[in-house]
Design a protein around this motif. Structure first.
Motif, PDB file in Angstrom:
ATOM      1  N   ILE A 292       0.416  -6.737   1.601  1.00 25.16           N
ATOM      2  CA  ILE A 292       1.721  -6.436   2.174  1.00 25.16           C
ATOM      3  C   ILE A 292       2.706  -7.425   1.555  1.00 25.16           C
ATOM      4  CG2 ILE A 292       3.092  -6.319   4.280  1.00 25.16           C
ATOM      5  CD1 ILE A 292       0.511  -5.537   5.729  1.00 25.16           C
ATOM      6  N   MET A 293       3.631  -6.901   0.791  1.00 23.68           N
ATOM      7  CA  MET A 293       4.578  -7.719   0.037  1.00 23.68           C
ATOM      8  C   MET A 293       5.910  -7.799   0.780  1.00 23.68           C
ATOM      9  SD  MET A 293       2.480  -8.303  -2.399  1.00 23.68           S
ATOM     10  CE  MET A 293       3.494  -9.222  -3.537  1.00 23.68           C
ATOM     11  N   PHE A 294       6.378  -9.021   0.968  1.00 21.94           N
ATOM     12  CA  PHE A 294       7.645  -9.279   1.647  1.00 21.94           C
ATOM     13  C   PHE A 294       8.680  -9.756   0.636  1.00 21.94           C
ATOM     14  CE2 PHE A 294       4.278  -9.986   4.721  1.00 21.94           C
ATOM     15  CZ  PHE A 294       4.736  -9.327   5.842  1.00 21.94           C
ATOM     16  N   LYS A 295       9.909  -9.831   1.105  1.00 17.84           N
ATOM     17  CA  LYS A 295      10.934 -10.470   0.291  1.00 17.84           C
ATOM     18  C   LYS A 295      10.543 -11.930   0.102  1.00 17.84           C
ATOM     19  CE  LYS A 295      15.147  -7.884   1.029  1.00 17.84           C
ATOM     20  NZ  LYS A 295      16.521  -7.910   1.545  1.00 17.84           N
ATOM     21  N   LYS A 296      11.095 -12.551  -0.873  1.00 17.70           N
ATOM     22  CA  LYS A 296      10.840 -13.962  -1.184  1.00 17.70           C
ATOM     23  C   LYS A 296       9.387 -14.213  -1.566  1.00 17.70           C
ATOM     24  CE  LYS A 296      14.573 -15.504   1.784  1.00 17.70           C
ATOM     25  NZ  LYS A 296      14.983 -16.322   2.899  1.00 17.70           N
ATOM     26  N   ASP A 297       8.731 -13.232  -2.170  1.00 19.12           N
ATOM     27  CA  ASP A 297       7.379 -13.367  -2.733  1.00 19.12           C
ATOM     28  C   ASP A 297       6.303 -13.792  -1.736  1.00 19.12           C
ATOM     29  OD1 ASP A 297       8.281 -12.600  -5.251  1.00 19.12           O
ATOM     30  OD2 ASP A 297       8.860 -14.658  -5.745  1.00 19.12           O
ATOM     31  N   LYS A 298       6.476 -13.466  -0.464  1.00 16.84           N
ATOM     32  CA  LYS A 298       5.420 -13.728   0.516  1.00 16.84           C
ATOM     33  C   LYS A 298       4.486 -12.532   0.534  1.00 16.84           C
ATOM     34  CE  LYS A 298       7.772 -16.825   3.668  1.00 16.84           C
ATOM     35  NZ  LYS A 298       8.079 -17.077   5.075  1.00 16.84           N
ATOM     36  N   LYS A 299       3.215 -12.806   0.889  1.00 19.24           N
ATOM     37  CA  LYS A 299       2.218 -11.734   0.870  1.00 19.24           C
ATOM     38  C   LYS A 299       1.184 -11.973   1.970  1.00 19.24           C
ATOM     39  CE  LYS A 299      -1.143 -11.707  -2.330  1.00 19.24           C
ATOM     40  NZ  LYS A 299      -1.856 -11.481  -3.608  1.00 19.24           N
ATOM     41  N   GLN A 300       0.756 -10.888   2.635  1.00 18.05           N
ATOM     42  CA  GLN A 300      -0.367 -10.913   3.561  1.00 18.05           C
ATOM     43  C   GLN A 300      -1.420  -9.978   2.987  1.00 18.05           C
ATOM     44  OE1 GLN A 300       1.121  -9.601   7.351  1.00 18.05           O
ATOM     45  NE2 GLN A 300       1.604 -11.665   8.016  1.00 18.05           N
ATOM     46  N   THR A 301      -2.683 -10.421   2.991  1.00 18.14           N
ATOM     47  CA  THR A 301      -3.755  -9.597   2.440  1.00 18.14           C
ATOM     48  C   THR A 301      -4.772  -9.274   3.530  1.00 18.14           C
ATOM     49  OG1 THR A 301      -3.462 -10.611   0.273  1.00 18.14           O
ATOM     50  CG2 THR A 301      -5.530  -9.453   0.659  1.00 18.14           C
ATOM     51  N   TYR A 302      -5.190  -8.006   3.558  1.00 16.86           N
ATOM     52  CA  TYR A 302      -6.181  -7.505   4.501  1.00 16.86           C
ATOM     53  C   TYR A 302      -7.227  -6.711   3.736  1.00 16.86           C
ATOM     54  CZ  TYR A 302      -2.712  -8.450   8.165  1.00 16.86           C
ATOM     55  OH  TYR A 302      -1.823  -9.047   9.003  1.00 16.86           O
ATOM     56  N   TYR A 303      -8.376  -6.520   4.369  1.00 18.66           N
ATOM     57  CA  TYR A 303      -9.391  -5.599   3.868  1.00 18.66           C
ATOM     58  C   TYR A 303      -9.432  -4.421   4.829  1.00 18.66           C
ATOM     59  CZ  TYR A 303     -10.755  -9.783   1.317  1.00 18.66           C
ATOM     60  OH  TYR A 303     -10.749 -10.900   0.536  1.00 18.66           O
ATOM     61  N   LEU A 304      -9.582  -3.217   4.292  1.00 22.03           N
ATOM     62  CA  LEU A 304      -9.520  -1.995   5.096  1.00 22.03           C
ATOM     63  C   LEU A 304     -10.757  -1.140   4.876  1.00 22.03           C
ATOM     64  CD1 LEU A 304      -7.901   0.122   6.821  1.00 22.03           C
ATOM     65  CD2 LEU A 304      -6.950   0.932   4.648  1.00 22.03           C
ATOM     66  N   TRP A 305     -11.337  -0.686   5.988  1.00 21.16           N
ATOM     67  CA  TRP A 305     -12.415   0.304   5.972  1.00 21.16           C
ATOM     68  C   TRP A 305     -11.880   1.518   6.712  1.00 21.16           C
ATOM     69  CZ3 TRP A 305     -13.100  -4.852   6.544  1.00 21.16           C
ATOM     70  CH2 TRP A 305     -14.028  -5.478   5.713  1.00 21.16           C
ATOM     71  N   VAL A 306     -11.842   2.649   6.036  1.00 21.86           N
ATOM     72  CA  VAL A 306     -11.347   3.888   6.648  1.00 21.86           C
ATOM     73  C   VAL A 306     -12.539   4.606   7.252  1.00 21.86           C
ATOM     74  CG1 VAL A 306     -10.132   6.047   6.247  1.00 21.86           C
ATOM     75  CG2 VAL A 306      -9.497   4.001   4.951  1.00 21.86           C
ATOM     76  N   GLY A 307     -12.456   4.926   8.537  1.00 20.70           N
ATOM     77  CA  GLY A 307     -13.540   5.626   9.218  1.00 20.70           C
ATOM     78  C   GLY A 307     -13.621   7.075   8.774  1.00 20.70           C
TER      79      GLY A 307
END
Length: 146
Positions: free
Chosen positions: A95-110
């Protein structure tokens, strides 16, 4: 004098039992498996990037409706207690935000009426699940982009 020999051990035993009881109730209240993640995606999201192991499978979402679906998925997920032992994720989410911040997740789709799962990349000891309805919405987003 005999009463003192009886009262002192009785008092110590009472204090010990009361102490054990309060520790037990604190542990019970603290470990609630239906606790919401309360994870909020804060800040202005510029884009959501989903990727698989190969670089060809990167999907970028920039439209507000898609970004909202991912934000809703994260905020509605429910923390699951226990030891996490998962297979490789279906997707990595950045997930990319302004000012080059980022949150990373792992996803498993059921699949077939199952819940989906989510894990923060910086906390691989905790997993969050989201309901079947949210899983359907995310699956539809992915189908439209492939």
């Amino acid at each position: 004098m005999k009463k003192i020999h009886f009262i002192i051990p009785l008092t110590c035993l009472s204090i010990l039992l009361i102490g054990c009881q309060s520790i037990e109730s604190k542990e019970t209240n603290h470990d609630n498996p239906q606790q919401s993640s309360n994870e909020q995606v804060e800040g202005e999201v510029m884009e959501v990037i989903l990727s698989r192991s190969s670089l060809e499978d990167t999907i970028i979402f920039k439209d507000e409706a898609s970004i909202k679906e991912f934000k809703d998925m994260i905020s509605s997920s429910i923390k699951q207690d226990g030891i996490v032992n998962m297979s490789n994720p279906d997707y990595d989410i950045d997930i990319m935000f302004k000012k080059d911040k980022k949150q990373t997740y792992y996803l498993w789709v059921g699949e077939n009426r199952q819940n989906g799962s989510l894990m923060k990349a910086d906390d691989t000891h905790t997993i969050y699940t989201f309901d079947e309805e949210t899983n359907k919405k995310i699956s539809k987003l992915l189908q439209r982009k492939h």
